[in-house]
Each structure stands twice: as C-alpha cells, then as structure tokens.
Design an enzyme around this catalytic site. Structure first.
Site, mmCIF file in Angstrom:
data_model
loop_
_atom_site.group_PDB
_atom_site.id
_atom_site.type_symbol
_atom_site.label_atom_id
_atom_site.label_comp_id
_atom_site.label_asym_id
_atom_site.label_seq_id
_atom_site.Cartn_x
_atom_site.Cartn_y
_atom_site.Cartn_z
ATOM 1 N N HIS A 123 0.804 -1.237 0.000
ATOM 2 C CA HIS A 123 0.000 0.000 0.000
ATOM 3 C C HIS A 123 0.836 1.286 0.000
ATOM 4 C CE1 HIS A 123 -3.607 -2.307 0.659
ATOM 5 N NE2 HIS A 123 -3.222 -2.739 1.842
ATOM 6 N N ASP A 131 -2.969 -11.108 -1.526
ATOM 7 C CA ASP A 131 -3.394 -10.502 -0.255
ATOM 8 C C ASP A 131 -4.879 -10.149 -0.400
ATOM 9 O OD1 ASP A 131 -1.713 -8.593 2.048
ATOM 10 O OD2 ASP A 131 -3.776 -8.022 1.580
ATOM 11 N N HIS A 168 -6.321 -7.561 0.451
ATOM 12 C CA HIS A 168 -6.472 -6.136 0.133
ATOM 13 C C HIS A 168 -5.958 -5.850 -1.279
ATOM 14 C CE1 HIS A 168 -6.343 -6.215 4.620
ATOM 15 N NE2 HIS A 168 -7.317 -5.321 4.478
ATOM 16 N N ASP A 202 -3.665 -12.830 4.677
ATOM 17 C CA ASP A 202 -4.949 -12.403 5.260
ATOM 18 C C ASP A 202 -6.120 -12.851 4.390
ATOM 19 O OD1 ASP A 202 -4.191 -10.651 3.248
ATOM 20 O OD2 ASP A 202 -4.338 -8.841 4.489
HETATM 21 O O1 ZLS Z 1 -2.864 -5.164 2.844
HETATM 22 O O2 ZLS Z 1 -9.674 0.527 7.138
HETATM 23 C C1 ZLS Z 1 -8.702 1.237 7.359
HETATM 24 C C2 ZLS Z 1 -8.805 2.750 7.531
HETATM 25 C C3 ZLS Z 1 -9.485 3.306 8.603
HETATM 26 C C4 ZLS Z 1 -10.143 2.401 9.633
HETATM 27 C C5 ZLS Z 1 -9.122 2.107 10.750
HETATM 28 N N1 ZLS Z 1 -8.676 3.389 11.366
HETATM 29 C C6 ZLS Z 1 -7.717 3.085 12.425
HETATM 30 C C7 ZLS Z 1 -8.044 4.266 10.370
HETATM 31 C C8 ZLS Z 1 -9.014 4.572 9.242
HETATM 32 C C9 ZLS Z 1 -10.041 3.416 7.300
HETATM 33 N N2 ZLS Z 1 -7.464 0.710 7.447
HETATM 34 C C10 ZLS Z 1 -7.232 -0.706 7.349
HETATM 35 C C11 ZLS Z 1 -5.826 -0.939 6.840
HETATM 36 C C12 ZLS Z 1 -5.593 -2.349 6.417
HETATM 37 C C13 ZLS Z 1 -4.176 -2.536 5.934
HETATM 38 C C14 ZLS Z 1 -3.914 -3.904 5.346
HETATM 39 C C15 ZLS Z 1 -2.461 -4.060 4.981
HETATM 40 C C16 ZLS Z 1 -2.170 -5.247 4.052
HETATM 41 O O3 ZLS Z 1 -2.588 -6.458 4.651
HETATM 42 C C17 ZLS Z 1 -0.666 -5.324 3.709
HETATM 43 C C18 ZLS Z 1 0.248 -5.446 4.862
HETATM 44 C C19 ZLS Z 1 -7.432 -1.321 8.691
HETATM 45 N N3 ZLS Z 1 -8.110 -2.446 8.907
HETATM 46 C C20 ZLS Z 1 -8.079 -2.680 10.242
HETATM 47 C C21 ZLS Z 1 -7.388 -1.638 10.814
HETATM 48 N N4 ZLS Z 1 -7.001 -0.813 9.828
HETATM 49 C C22 ZLS Z 1 -7.113 -1.455 12.236
HETATM 50 C C23 ZLS Z 1 -7.717 -2.279 13.177
HETATM 51 C C24 ZLS Z 1 -7.440 -2.071 14.571
HETATM 52 C C25 ZLS Z 1 -6.583 -1.056 14.949
HETATM 53 C C26 ZLS Z 1 -6.102 -0.599 16.282
HETATM 54 C C27 ZLS Z 1 -4.712 -0.116 15.915
HETATM 55 C C28 ZLS Z 1 -5.137 0.727 14.745
HETATM 56 C C29 ZLS Z 1 -6.084 1.658 15.489
HETATM 57 C C30 ZLS Z 1 -6.767 0.746 16.534
HETATM 58 C C31 ZLS Z 1 -6.016 -0.259 14.014
HETATM 59 C C32 ZLS Z 1 -6.265 -0.439 12.652
HETATM 60 ZN ZN ZN Z 2 -3.898 -7.294 3.393
HETATM 61 CA CA CA Z 3 -4.687 -8.486 -3.429
#
Ligand code: ZLS
Ligand code: ZN
Ligand code: CA
Length: 372
Positions: free
Chosen positions: A137, A172, A174, A261
């Site tokens: 990403h 992945d 995502h 994932d």
């Molecule tokens: O592909 O969905 C989002 C963005 C948000 C929701 C979460 N908040 C914290 C920010 C805004 C819209 N982010 C995803 C990112 C997923 C990345 C995947 C990476 C990959 O696998 C490659 C390595 C997301 N999903 C879940 C979370 N973020 C998330 C869940 C729980 C927490 C705890 C720590 C941080 C804040 C509270 C967090 C993120």
């Molecule tokens: Zn992912």
């Molecule tokens: Ca993918």
C-alpha cells in the site's frame, strides 16, 4: 523428486522485534514464528539463507520522495508530538504508527526485496523469498495501510533493469493499490490483484474497471471478490486468469505477493481459503518456471501466517511437509493440535452462488476470455 531450483531466502532476526502498538493487528513477530517453523522442518538445509542489507535512504528514494524518506529516518516516538503537520502529510497515525526502530524495520524488509531482485537479475537463484516484504500500500509520498516503504515497487524497479516485462500478482485480501499506482501508466509491468471489494473494505480501490491508462491501458487487472470465497472458486479464477496473462504477456520474471490475510479465520480478512488453496496458487505460479520473487504481505492470525508461509516455502522447494509440526522453541503457538494445515473450524460454509462477484466484462482487458 528433489527440486533443481536454486532458492534464496532472506531473513533478518531483528525484523520481528518491532512493535506497532497495543491492539494493532500487524504483528511482525509472525516473521520470527515463520522462520522458526521453516527451521523446524529443516528447510534451511535446502536453500541459501541470506541476511538482507539494510536499504540505504538513496535506494528507498528510487521510488519514494526524498523528503518522505528523510522524515521516516528522522521521526521517533519521542519527537513525533513536535511534527503534527508532517505526520498528517505523510499519513502516519493509527494505521501507520511511529514506533521504535521504524526506519530500520523499513530498511530491512525493503533491503530483502531489493536483494532478492538483484540475485534474480544476476541469475544467482531461480526463486527468491522475502516473507518480511510485500507491503503493497505504501505510496511515493506517504504511508498507507500498515505500509511505509513499498518494497515491491523497489524490487520491480530493480527487475526492470534486466527484464523488459515484469508480472506482479497479489493474493493478499487487500487491493495492491501502491504497486498498481506506481506502474499504472506503463506496459512494462502488468499488475494483477485479487481482493475483497465493496462494503468500504480498505483501501476502497480495485474495481474491475480500473485497467491502467495511456501506455499502461490493459496492463492492470483487478479481480474484486466478495466475502467467503472458497478454495474451489478462488483457485479456478486464479488459474484461468494467470494462465492467460502469462501466455499473452510473456513476462521475463514474476513477483508474487502472498498476503496470508486471504486465509479463513484471519483477524481482518473475510475469505474462506485454506492453506492448501492459498498454496495451490503459489504452486501454479512456480510451474511456469520463470524467475520468481515471492514476498509476504498481510496476515493477522499469526499462527496461520507462519503455517501458510512455511507450507509455501515447502512448495517452492518441491518438498511436502509432514502435517505434525516438529518440536521447536515456538511449538506452543501451534497448540492444541500442533499441525500444519488450517484448522477446519476456520472455514465457514456459505452458498457458492452468493460469493462470486467477478464478471468477465467485454470492455475490460479480459475481453477475449470466454469464461471464468
Ligand atoms: O494489505 O480501514 C482502514 C482505515 C481506517 C479504519 C481504521 N482506522 C484506524 C483508520 C481509518 C479506514 N485501514 C485498514 C488498513 C488495512 C491494511 C492492510 C495491509 C495489508 O494487509 C498489507 C500489509 C485497517 N483495517 C483494520 C485496521 N485498519 C485497524 C484495526 C485495529 C486497529 C487498532 C490499531 C489501529 C487503530 C486501533 C487499528 C487499525
Ligand atoms: Zn492485506
Ligand atoms: Ca490483493
């Protein structure tokens, strides 16, 4: 039959010692667990193990902006309160926190993918593995979705020095948006991502209509999927699409991002793949006998991530692994059954009809494909 392929495997014991923070789903410790499981099956005896170099800031700046790299280098958990504007500008925060040794972590996982690409370029190996890489990403000027430096883009840029065409495949759950975006306007890299799409699932891109632009038109493929896709549907789609892509695009080298994932039971994911289904994709890609760079990616139920990437290391070595995990110092993580294959309890059964969202459209680059 023992493999004649020469495999280079990149690992640095320091990569698993960083901590994204309490409740953060990304647990680099899964990389230590994977490595210990690989060792317990004695797979290290069948491949060359390298400690990657720590990528230099100037190497990271081959894709990223120099100011972003410089900020990642400079920022620490203690000083971050002084840089609110920059943190916002570079998208550092909840998903992409500033933690102790962040820059070194980036240097190691990016160094691994760059080294892997260089060994492939010089034909020093047939397959190169970096389970710490695959952070698809990250953008030119900022972090995104737990990714700070886009090691895949850096690895592909390295491969482009020796190969006319690079095929990038991403399983992945995502969308591989950072890699797609970096090569959206060129026909020298074909990107293919399979991912969950819809219901505001991160990052929100990867519609089937995103196909690339200008020189790159038809050189980005997106396979948007719904919750619950199972082994049979996923592997059928995967094989049909990838076989056609390799046959028509004729890549000189393949980069495969193996985010775990997409497995059933993942803390963030919602697919229903078993380790067998996931690794069948790896087996299928290996069969093309093209130089192959394999990385990790997401994966948030860490015991299953370690299981999956160990099985896939075995696949790349043409080695079947006994289901019973040999004793090792990490064996406690694999209780209560101490087996390698996905627990049945992770699989959720849903109607197959409801889950296939992928339709072959005439206006897309899939137009000559009759059926999937
Ligand atoms: O592909 O969905 C989002 C963005 C948000 C929701 C979460 N908040 C914290 C920010 C805004 C819209 N982010 C995803 C990112 C997923 C990345 C995947 C990476 C990959 O696998 C490659 C390595 C997301 N999903 C879940 C979370 N973020 C998330 C869940 C729980 C927490 C705890 C720590 C941080 C804040 C509270 C967090 C993120
Ligand atoms: Zn992912
Ligand atoms: Ca993918």
């Amino acid at each position: 039959m023992p493999s004649k392929d020469k495999i280079a495997y990149f690992y640095d014991g320091d990569v698993g010692n960083v901590y994204f923070g309490p409740n953060h789903p990304m647990k680099p410790h899964r990389l230590c667990m994977t490595h210990h499981l690989v060792l317990s099956y004695e797979l290290h005896k069948k491949m060359e193990i390298y400690r990657p170099h720590k990528a230099y800031p100037v190497e990271l700046a081959q894709f990223h902006s120099a100011d972003y790299v410089e900020f990642l280098h400079r920022i620490t958990p203690d000083t971050q309160h002084l840089f609110a504007d920059e943190l916002a500008r570079y998208n550092l925060g909840e998903d992409c926190p500033v933690f102790e040794n962040l820059f070194e972590f980036c240097q190691i996982y990016a160094g691994g993918t760059i080294d892997a690409a260089r060994r492939l370029n010089h034909q020093l190996c047939d397959i190169a593995i970096n389970w710490a890489g695959g952070l698809h990403h990250a953008k030119k000027c900022g972090a995104s979705g737990f990714c700070y430096i886009n090691d895949l883009v850096l690895g592909i840029l390295e491969l482009l020095k020796f190969h006319a065409r690079v095929l990038y495949i991403d399983i992945d759950i995502h969308h591989g948006d950072g890699v797609e975006e970096a090569f959206y306007f060129t026909d020298r890299v074909m990107t293919v991502s399979f991912h969950k799409y819809g219901d505001m699932f991160f990052p929100g891109t990867g519609d089937i209509k995103e196909i690339g632009e200008r020189e790159g038109k038809y050189y980005a493929i997106n396979v948007p999927l719904k919750d619950g896709i199972d082994d049979a549907s996923f592997t059928r789609l995967f094989k049909t699409i990838i076989a056609k892509v390799v046959e028509t695009y004729l890549p000189g080298v393949i980069v495969l991002q193996c985010g775990a994932d997409s497995l059933a039971g993942d803390r963030l994911g919602c697919f229903n793949l078993s380790i067998e289904g996931h690794s069948e994709c790896v087996k299928f890609v290996k069969k093309f006998n093209l130089p192959l760079l394999v990385t990790g990616g997401g994966g948030y139920t860490k015991e299953n991530v370690a299981r999956c990437w160990t099985v896939e290391t075995g696949v790349l070595l043409d080695t079947e692994l006994p289901n019973e995990i040999p004793d090792n110092e990490y064996i406690k993580y694999f209780s209560p059954d101490y087996t390698l294959k996905t627990q049945n309890g992770n699989i959720v059964y849903v109607s197959a009809k409801s889950i296939i969202h992928f339709v072959v459209k005439n206006e897309s680059n899939l137009d000559k494909w009759t059926s999937v």
